[in-house]
Enzyme design. Structure first.
Site, mmCIF file in Angstrom:
data_model
loop_
_atom_site.group_PDB
_atom_site.id
_atom_site.type_symbol
_atom_site.label_atom_id
_atom_site.label_comp_id
_atom_site.label_asym_id
_atom_site.label_seq_id
_atom_site.Cartn_x
_atom_site.Cartn_y
_atom_site.Cartn_z
ATOM 1 N N GLN A 106 0.850 -1.193 0.000
ATOM 2 C CA GLN A 106 0.000 0.000 0.000
ATOM 3 C C GLN A 106 0.884 1.242 0.000
ATOM 4 O O GLN A 106 0.398 2.357 -0.085
ATOM 5 C CB GLN A 106 -0.883 0.008 1.252
ATOM 6 N N HIS A 124 -1.646 1.425 -4.201
ATOM 7 C CA HIS A 124 -2.012 2.842 -4.094
ATOM 8 C C HIS A 124 -1.138 3.756 -4.949
ATOM 9 O O HIS A 124 -1.083 4.954 -4.706
ATOM 10 C CB HIS A 124 -1.991 3.272 -2.616
ATOM 11 N N CYS A 132 -1.878 10.479 -16.673
ATOM 12 C CA CYS A 132 -2.878 11.343 -17.292
ATOM 13 C C CYS A 132 -4.233 10.984 -16.692
ATOM 14 O O CYS A 132 -4.578 9.802 -16.592
ATOM 15 C CB CYS A 132 -2.879 11.138 -18.802
ATOM 16 N N CYS A 174 -1.484 16.180 -21.342
ATOM 17 C CA CYS A 174 -1.103 14.980 -22.096
ATOM 18 C C CYS A 174 -1.462 15.223 -23.565
ATOM 19 O O CYS A 174 -2.275 16.110 -23.872
ATOM 20 C CB CYS A 174 -1.889 13.810 -21.523
HETATM 21 N N1 APR Z 1 6.785 -2.205 12.445
HETATM 22 C C1 APR Z 1 5.631 -2.715 11.970
HETATM 23 N N2 APR Z 1 4.458 -2.117 12.055
HETATM 24 C C2 APR Z 1 4.434 -0.916 12.641
HETATM 25 C C3 APR Z 1 5.568 -0.308 13.170
HETATM 26 C C4 APR Z 1 6.795 -1.000 13.054
HETATM 27 N N3 APR Z 1 7.954 -0.506 13.514
HETATM 28 N N4 APR Z 1 5.221 0.875 13.706
HETATM 29 C C5 APR Z 1 3.888 1.004 13.513
HETATM 30 N N5 APR Z 1 3.414 -0.090 12.880
HETATM 31 C C6 APR Z 1 2.068 -0.402 12.454
HETATM 32 C C7 APR Z 1 0.973 0.319 13.217
HETATM 33 O O1 APR Z 1 0.658 -0.388 14.408
HETATM 34 C C8 APR Z 1 -0.167 0.299 12.225
HETATM 35 O O2 APR Z 1 -0.959 -0.866 12.377
HETATM 36 O O3 APR Z 1 1.913 0.050 11.132
HETATM 37 C C9 APR Z 1 0.535 0.229 10.875
HETATM 38 C C10 APR Z 1 0.398 1.479 10.042
HETATM 39 O O4 APR Z 1 -0.954 1.661 9.758
HETATM 40 P P1 APR Z 1 -1.482 2.877 8.885
HETATM 41 O O5 APR Z 1 -0.854 4.121 9.363
HETATM 42 O O6 APR Z 1 -2.947 2.784 8.874
HETATM 43 O O7 APR Z 1 -0.833 2.559 7.457
HETATM 44 P P2 APR Z 1 -1.389 1.588 6.340
HETATM 45 O O8 APR Z 1 -2.036 0.394 6.913
HETATM 46 O O9 APR Z 1 -0.303 1.390 5.368
HETATM 47 O O10 APR Z 1 -2.502 2.518 5.690
HETATM 48 C C11 APR Z 1 -3.200 2.096 4.562
HETATM 49 O O11 APR Z 1 -4.272 4.216 4.428
HETATM 50 O O12 APR Z 1 -4.310 6.553 4.510
HETATM 51 C C12 APR Z 1 -4.191 5.440 3.715
HETATM 52 O O13 APR Z 1 -3.408 5.426 1.533
HETATM 53 C C13 APR Z 1 -2.945 5.390 2.861
HETATM 54 O O14 APR Z 1 -1.800 3.409 2.024
HETATM 55 C C14 APR Z 1 -2.345 4.022 3.164
HETATM 56 C C15 APR Z 1 -3.542 3.261 3.707
#
Ligand code: APR
Length: 274
Positions: A106, A124, A132, A174
């Protein structure tokens, strides 16, 4: 950190291949890119109802362009100054060893590819690509060109006309007449259908899915572990926190991605030499 049950599973199963990894923002945290949700997350500083949606960003730009530019500069600077961390490198090594089939990510930071991973499905999009908005023609922007763009945005952050000129220069029309934009998926926007189909295809024969550093708060990405499980895959969730899939996974490793992946890597390497 890994229970003997998990170690046993890893030694028996991961070495056989057909392993896919679904990654999220937690994987790039050690590279200096903040996560979205929770403590220190991007959405703690910027309201996702405004900054996460194209309509929110457009409306805000009309009234206070500086606030949109501050967000873009903040977000892009962390990406442009990042380097792959040991998690990215271990995953790319596992791919080269034939253990990891693919990464479904993601993340838009390009760090999996920078660390050498080849089969990366970007749900994503990618922060270095423009597309474009009409014909979906795509181009990759050089890092230096993007850095220059961000520098200019920062310099003229309060000058609307100047900003519009900069945007028109870096996001030209484009040949089909459409306008280029960054090739990332914002809230309310559809994922590329072919990319999503490819993600499902990777999971069709997957024996083990590692869900790494994602809260699984966003769909359709959050459906993927369910899809894999329904097709018989074992699911390992690696996250310091409980996730939306924690109740359904086969193994949960409550740890940071860096520490957990190093342990997993050691487990596999020891087996290699046995
Ligand atoms: N190692 C592993 N996981 C971790 C660490 C770490 N050191 N630190 C934090 N985390 C975990 C958190 O506990 C959380 O569950 O990473 C996760 C991050 O979650 P989000 O911030 O929600 O990120 P993500 O799941 O990638 O979000 C998905 O949401 O806003 C949109 O488009 C954006 O691609 C993104 C999507």
């Amino acid at each position: 950190m890994l229970s003997s049950e998990v170690k046993e599973f890893i030694k028996k199963s991961l070495i056989k291949g057909e392993v896919v990894c679904l990654t999220g923002a937690g994987v790039s945290l050690e590279s200096g890119i903040p996560v979205f949700r929770g403590k220190g997350g991007l959405w703690e500083r910027y309201d996702p109802q405004i900054y996460g949606y194209p309509e929110g960003l457009t409306a805000l730009f009309k009234t206070t362009p500086k606030r949109v530019i501050d967000f873009i500069v903040d977000f892009y600077n962390s990406i442009l100054n990042s380097k792959p961390n040991p998690v990215h490198r271990i995953l790319s090594l596992l791919e080269r060893q034939g253990i990891l089939k693919s990464i479904i990510t993601q993340n838009i930071d390009n760090l999996h590819q920078e660390s050498g991973s080849r089969n990366v499905i970007e749900l994503h999009g990618n922060a270095y690509r423009i597309r474009c908005s009409e014909c979906f023609n795509k181009f990759t922007l050089e890092k230096e060109r993007l850095k220059e763009f961000i520098r200019l945005l920062k310099k003229y952050r309060s000058q609307r006309i100047k900003l519009l000129k900069i945007l028109a220069r870096y996001f030209p029309r484009c040949s089909c007449g459409g306008r280029f934009r960054i090739d990332i998926v914002l809230f309310g926007e559809n994922l590329s259908e072919s990319t999503l189909l490819e993600a499902y295809r990777q999971l069709d024969n997957c024996k083990t899915l590692i869900v790494l550093g994602t809260s699984l708060a966003v769909y359709p990405a959050a459906n993927l572990p369910f899809y894999a499980k329904e097709r018989g895959a074992k699911i390992i969730v690696i996250n310091p926190e409980i996730t939306n899939f924690s109740d359904y996974c086969d193994y949960q490793i409550r740890a940071e991605a860096g520490k957990a992946m190093l342990e997993i890597f050691k487990c596999l390497t020891i087996q290699d030499h046995a």
